[in-house]
Write a protein that holds these residues in place. Structure first.
Motif, PDB file in Angstrom:
ATOM      1  N   ALA A   5      -4.106  20.167  82.868  1.00 44.14           N
ATOM      2  CA  ALA A   5      -2.737  20.670  83.035  1.00 44.14           C
ATOM      3  C   ALA A   5      -2.746  22.159  83.321  1.00 44.14           C
ATOM      4  O   ALA A   5      -3.584  22.897  82.806  1.00 44.14           O
ATOM      5  N   THR A   6      -1.830  22.555  84.168  1.00 45.38           N
ATOM      6  CA  THR A   6      -1.531  23.967  84.364  1.00 45.38           C
ATOM      7  C   THR A   6      -0.054  24.131  84.063  1.00 45.38           C
ATOM      8  O   THR A   6       0.743  23.211  84.282  1.00 45.38           O
ATOM      9  N   GLU A   7       0.290  25.284  83.542  1.00 45.93           N
ATOM     10  CA  GLU A   7       1.690  25.501  83.224  1.00 45.93           C
ATOM     11  C   GLU A   7       2.125  26.874  83.671  1.00 45.93           C
ATOM     12  O   GLU A   7       1.318  27.790  83.812  1.00 45.93           O
ATOM     13  N   GLY A   8       3.405  26.971  83.933  1.00 42.79           N
ATOM     14  CA  GLY A   8       4.005  28.234  84.337  1.00 42.79           C
ATOM     15  C   GLY A   8       5.427  28.297  83.840  1.00 42.79           C
ATOM     16  O   GLY A   8       6.061  27.280  83.573  1.00 42.79           O
ATOM     17  N   PRO A  33      11.708  31.594  86.185  1.00 39.52           N
ATOM     18  CA  PRO A  33      12.633  32.673  85.829  1.00 39.52           C
ATOM     19  C   PRO A  33      13.837  32.218  85.002  1.00 39.52           C
ATOM     20  O   PRO A  33      14.429  33.016  84.297  1.00 39.52           O
ATOM     21  N   ILE A  34      14.178  30.945  85.071  1.00 38.46           N
ATOM     22  CA  ILE A  34      15.322  30.460  84.303  1.00 38.46           C
ATOM     23  C   ILE A  34      14.962  30.201  82.843  1.00 38.46           C
ATOM     24  O   ILE A  34      15.821  29.830  82.061  1.00 38.46           O
ATOM     25  N   GLY A  35      13.705  30.399  82.466  1.00 42.54           N
ATOM     26  CA  GLY A  35      13.321  30.356  81.068  1.00 42.54           C
ATOM     27  C   GLY A  35      12.659  29.085  80.581  1.00 42.54           C
ATOM     28  O   GLY A  35      12.339  28.981  79.407  1.00 42.54           O
ATOM     29  N   ASP A  36      12.457  28.100  81.434  1.00 43.22           N
ATOM     30  CA  ASP A  36      11.787  26.884  80.991  1.00 43.22           C
ATOM     31  C   ASP A  36      10.347  26.871  81.485  1.00 43.22           C
ATOM     32  O   ASP A  36       9.918  27.744  82.215  1.00 43.22           O
ATOM     33  N   VAL A  37       9.605  25.872  81.048  1.00 43.19           N
ATOM     34  CA  VAL A  37       8.193  25.730  81.400  1.00 43.19           C
ATOM     35  C   VAL A  37       8.025  24.537  82.323  1.00 43.19           C
ATOM     36  O   VAL A  37       8.661  23.498  82.144  1.00 43.19           O
ATOM     37  N   VAL A  38       7.175  24.702  83.335  1.00 42.55           N
ATOM     38  CA  VAL A  38       6.821  23.623  84.245  1.00 42.55           C
ATOM     39  C   VAL A  38       5.327  23.358  84.063  1.00 42.55           C
ATOM     40  O   VAL A  38       4.528  24.287  84.075  1.00 42.55           O
ATOM     41  N   MET A  39       4.965  22.087  83.868  1.00 42.12           N
ATOM     42  CA  MET A  39       3.554  21.719  83.741  1.00 42.12           C
ATOM     43  C   MET A  39       3.184  20.755  84.861  1.00 42.12           C
ATOM     44  O   MET A  39       3.938  19.842  85.181  1.00 42.12           O
ATOM     45  N   GLU A  40       2.013  20.979  85.429  1.00 39.71           N
ATOM     46  CA  GLU A  40       1.485  20.094  86.462  1.00 39.71           C
ATOM     47  C   GLU A  40       0.257  19.397  85.884  1.00 39.71           C
ATOM     48  O   GLU A  40      -0.722  20.042  85.524  1.00 39.71           O
ATOM     49  N   LEU A  41       0.336  18.072  85.771  1.00 34.45           N
ATOM     50  CA  LEU A  41      -0.771  17.264  85.271  1.00 34.45           C
ATOM     51  C   LEU A  41      -1.527  16.697  86.463  1.00 34.45           C
ATOM     52  O   LEU A  41      -0.917  16.130  87.372  1.00 34.45           O
ATOM     53  N   THR A  42      -2.837  16.850  86.460  1.00 35.32           N
ATOM     54  CA  THR A  42      -3.660  16.311  87.545  1.00 35.32           C
ATOM     55  C   THR A  42      -4.813  15.509  86.961  1.00 35.32           C
ATOM     56  O   THR A  42      -5.305  15.813  85.873  1.00 35.32           O
ATOM     57  N   THR A  43      -5.226  14.505  87.705  1.00 39.06           N
ATOM     58  CA  THR A  43      -6.361  13.681  87.295  1.00 39.06           C
ATOM     59  C   THR A  43      -6.911  12.957  88.514  1.00 39.06           C
ATOM     60  O   THR A  43      -6.354  13.028  89.608  1.00 39.06           O
ATOM     61  N   VAL A  44      -7.998  12.240  88.293  1.00 43.26           N
ATOM     62  CA  VAL A  44      -8.582  11.380  89.324  1.00 43.26           C
ATOM     63  C   VAL A  44      -8.425   9.941  88.855  1.00 43.26           C
ATOM     64  O   VAL A  44      -8.726   9.613  87.709  1.00 43.26           O
TER      65      VAL A  44
END
Length: 172
Positions: free
Chosen positions: A80-83, A86-97
């Motif tokens: 997972a990567t997260e960022g 600007p609106i104050g919430d968190v976005v996570m990107e889950l990656t796998t094979v």
């Protein structure tokens, strides 16, 4: 009107014109910023996988054949990567094979990605159709990259672990 009175009138109007222009610009920027904020919230952040249709006639949990085949669709340990937006919430990107060892060609695949807290309760989850949305099919003994974006996660939420699992599969 004398020249002195005219100059005084012109100077005063330039100052007030400048103040009106600044005030109008600030109000306009606030309105545009507010619209962007509410549109991002309403559309789920612009994720292309949002609002996808679920697979029809697919094998799902509870079906004995699904339970056997799910073990042969191997999902590597997700990363997972997260960022923070600007609106104050968190976005996570889950990656796998995803690896297909079923002996058959997969023509439809749904995965569920979740972020869980320390007690194992879901903080945020999403089900995404990977096949055919990202590629038409997955042949036997082949692999593919899978990605799920989870947005609108509270920055105060405890994000202890991530999970990805197969929730539906369809064969050619």
């Amino acid at each position: 009107m004398s020249l002195a009175e005219e100059k005084k009138w012109t100077d005063t109007s330039d100052g007030s014109r400048r103040n009106i222009l600044i005030a109008t610009s600030v109000v306009g920027l606030l309105i545009v910023g507010g619209l962007i904020f509410f549109l991002m919230r309403a559309t789920g952040g612009g994720d292309p996988s949002a609002g996808q249709q679920r697979l029809e006639a697919a094998l799902r949990p509870g079906n004995p054949e699904f339970d056997q085949l799910r073990e042969r669709i191997v999902i590597d340990t997700p990363e997972a990567t997260e960022g923070t937006r600007p609106i104050g919430d968190v976005v996570m990107e889950l990656t796998t094979v995803v690896r297909n060892f079923t002996g058959r060609t997969i023509s439809g695949l749904e995965l569920k990605g979740a972020v869980v807290d320390l007690d194992g309760h879901s903080v945020k989850e999403r089900i995404v159709t990977i096949i055919p949305a990202r590629q038409p099919e997955l042949d036997n003994n082949k692999t593919m990259q899978a990605r799920i974006v989870l947005d609108s996660i509270s920055k105060d939420a405890v994000r202890a672990n991530i999970k990805m699992e197969v929730v539906a599969v369809k064969f050619r």
